[in-house]
Write an enzyme that holds these catalytic residues in place. Structure first.
Site, PDB file in Angstrom:
ATOM      1  N   HIS A   1       6.603  -0.990  -7.156  1.00  0.00           N
ATOM      2  CA  HIS A   1       6.276   0.425  -8.088  1.00  0.00           C
ATOM      3  C   HIS A   1       6.912   1.548  -7.119  1.00  0.00           C
ATOM      4  O   HIS A   1       6.410   2.610  -7.484  1.00  0.00           O
ATOM      5  CB  HIS A   1       5.087   0.432  -7.226  1.00  0.00           C
ATOM      6  CG  HIS A   1       4.425   0.227  -5.666  1.00  0.00           C
ATOM      7  ND1 HIS A   1       4.275   0.695  -4.670  1.00  0.00           N
ATOM      8  CD2 HIS A   1       4.566  -1.419  -4.934  1.00  0.00           C
ATOM      9  CE1 HIS A   1       3.818   0.287  -3.780  1.00  0.00           C
ATOM     10  NE2 HIS A   1       4.012  -1.297  -3.666  1.00  0.00           N
TER      11      HIS A   1
ATOM     12  N   ARG B   1       0.737  -1.022   0.094  1.00  0.00           N
ATOM     13  CA  ARG B   1       0.209   0.467   0.094  1.00  0.00           C
ATOM     14  C   ARG B   1       1.211   1.189  -0.146  1.00  0.00           C
ATOM     15  O   ARG B   1       0.029   2.990  -0.018  1.00  0.00           O
ATOM     16  CB  ARG B   1      -1.284  -0.341   1.282  1.00  0.00           C
ATOM     17  CG  ARG B   1      -1.984   0.988   1.080  1.00  0.00           C
ATOM     18  CD  ARG B   1      -2.969   0.584   2.245  1.00  0.00           C
ATOM     19  NE  ARG B   1      -2.590   0.922   3.246  1.00  0.00           N
ATOM     20  CZ  ARG B   1      -2.236   1.586   4.216  1.00  0.00           C
ATOM     21  NH1 ARG B   1      -2.752   3.058   3.497  1.00  0.00           N
ATOM     22  NH2 ARG B   1      -1.813   2.016   5.392  1.00  0.00           N
ATOM     23  N   LYS B   2       2.293   0.964  -0.491  1.00  0.00           N
ATOM     24  CA  LYS B   2       2.918   2.150  -0.399  1.00  0.00           C
ATOM     25  C   LYS B   2       3.196   2.918  -1.731  1.00  0.00           C
ATOM     26  O   LYS B   2       3.632   3.121  -2.658  1.00  0.00           O
ATOM     27  CB  LYS B   2       4.723   2.175   0.077  1.00  0.00           C
ATOM     28  CG  LYS B   2       4.250   1.505   1.726  1.00  0.00           C
ATOM     29  CD  LYS B   2       5.828   1.111   2.185  1.00  0.00           C
ATOM     30  CE  LYS B   2       6.175   0.671   3.447  1.00  0.00           C
ATOM     31  NZ  LYS B   2       7.600   0.089   3.730  1.00  0.00           N
ATOM     32  N   THR B   3       1.724   2.970  -1.838  1.00  0.00           N
ATOM     33  CA  THR B   3       1.750   3.857  -3.598  1.00  0.00           C
ATOM     34  C   THR B   3       1.607   5.494  -3.525  1.00  0.00           C
ATOM     35  O   THR B   3       1.685   5.653  -2.264  1.00  0.00           O
ATOM     36  CB  THR B   3       0.296   3.235  -4.120  1.00  0.00           C
ATOM     37  OG1 THR B   3      -0.635   3.933  -2.609  1.00  0.00           O
ATOM     38  CG2 THR B   3       0.230   1.314  -4.030  1.00  0.00           C
TER      39      THR B   3
END
Length: 293
Positions: free
Chosen positions: A277, A139-141
């Site tokens: 990502h 979730r480190k987006t």
């Protein structure tokens, strides 16, 4: 079997996001558009760069130009691997409109394709080691761009993990320290989470993992454990709890291509990494308007 079309997963809110991108890029006057006018033109989308890449972000790219009154013809499918230089798509419309969408569409496509390419590379590497478990993102987006990044992970073949705080209950170290103990935190979360949400707990040691399993966690995240420690803890606890409880082990924290082999073991069900990502090399694309014949 029907061909996968990941665009069918997108929520109703995604098209207004594209509208927002265009508004951000042209908040007032379009000076360049004044120069080129509205002559009908054709532009070629070229996939460039020095290595093979995965195409990802097709529906977002198309929507940018749809909102600008242009048409996009794709010459390959999303998820396909291409070698540069490749004529990936053709955009047709008024010159001013093509140039209004050019940078927005290319920036998105470059990042999405970079994430999909990296995702596929790590997945392929894990499979080459014989690993049959799940490779997942995190979730480190990028705030405001999560939908595209999670979408690109899917195109690259990996699991996007949870999308937001409401997707799954995940109790990390700060949750546990704030509440007092792993067991107490799990019990509190179960009371409000109901039967439909999986519950994952982040642990730092074998003792914490053992407590999380005993308290009923569905997934136990062995966080930032070195390879040998990770394998030892996973094996010992599987032996201890064999036939008594069912759960999955996840390894997270500094999972990279360089240390993937030592972590890609049968005892670990999920390998999650932000390497797919964060800091990913973008794929180079350009959009070239063709001279009238």
């Amino acid at each position: 079997m029907a061909e996968n079309n990941y665009a069918h997963l997108l929520p109703p809110s995604w098209k207004p996001q594209v509208t927002g991108w265009l508004a951000e890029d042209t908040p007032s006057f379009d000076y360049g558009g004044y120069v080129v006018g509205e002559a009908e033109r054709e532009a070629h989308l070229l996939g460039k760069g020095g290595e093979a890449a995965v195409l990802a972000g097709v529906p977002f790219f198309t929507e940018v130009f749809t909102q600008l009154g242009c048409e996009v013809e794709w010459h390959m499918k999303e998820g396909d691997v291409f070698e540069p230089v490749k004529h990936v798509a053709t955009v047709r419309g008024k010159a001013r409109q093509i140039l209004l969408g050019e940078r927005v569409a290319l920036n998105m496509l470059a990042r999405a394709s970079g994430i999909a390419t990296k995702s596929k590379r790590i997945l392929d590497l894990a499979r080459s080691y014989g690993y049959e478990g799940i490779i997942a993102g995190t979730r480190k987006t990028t705030p405001g761009f999560r939908l595209v990044e999670k979408y690109a992970m899917l195109v690259g073949g990996i699991d996007p993990h949870r999308h937001d705080l409401s997707s799954m209950i995940m109790l990390k170290d700060n949750h546990i320290w704030s509440h007092g103990s792993i067991t107490a935190a799990i019990q509190a979360a179960r009371r409000v989470g109901g039967f439909s949400l999986l519950l994952e707990v982040e642990v730092q040691s074998e003792a914490e993992a053992d407590e999380a399993i005993a308290a009923g966690a569905d997934i136990v995240m062995l966080d930032n454990m070195p390879g040998p420690t990770l394998v030892s803890v996973a094996r010992q606890l599987r032996e201890k709890w064999a036939g008594k409880r069912q759960w999955k082990f996840e390894s997270s924290g500094d999972v990279t291509e360089g240390n993937l082999r030592e972590r890609a073991v049968p005892e670990v069900d999920i390998l999650s990494t932000s390497a797919v990502h964060q800091g990913v090399r973008h794929v180079d694309f350009s959009l070239k308007i063709q001279k009238p014949k």
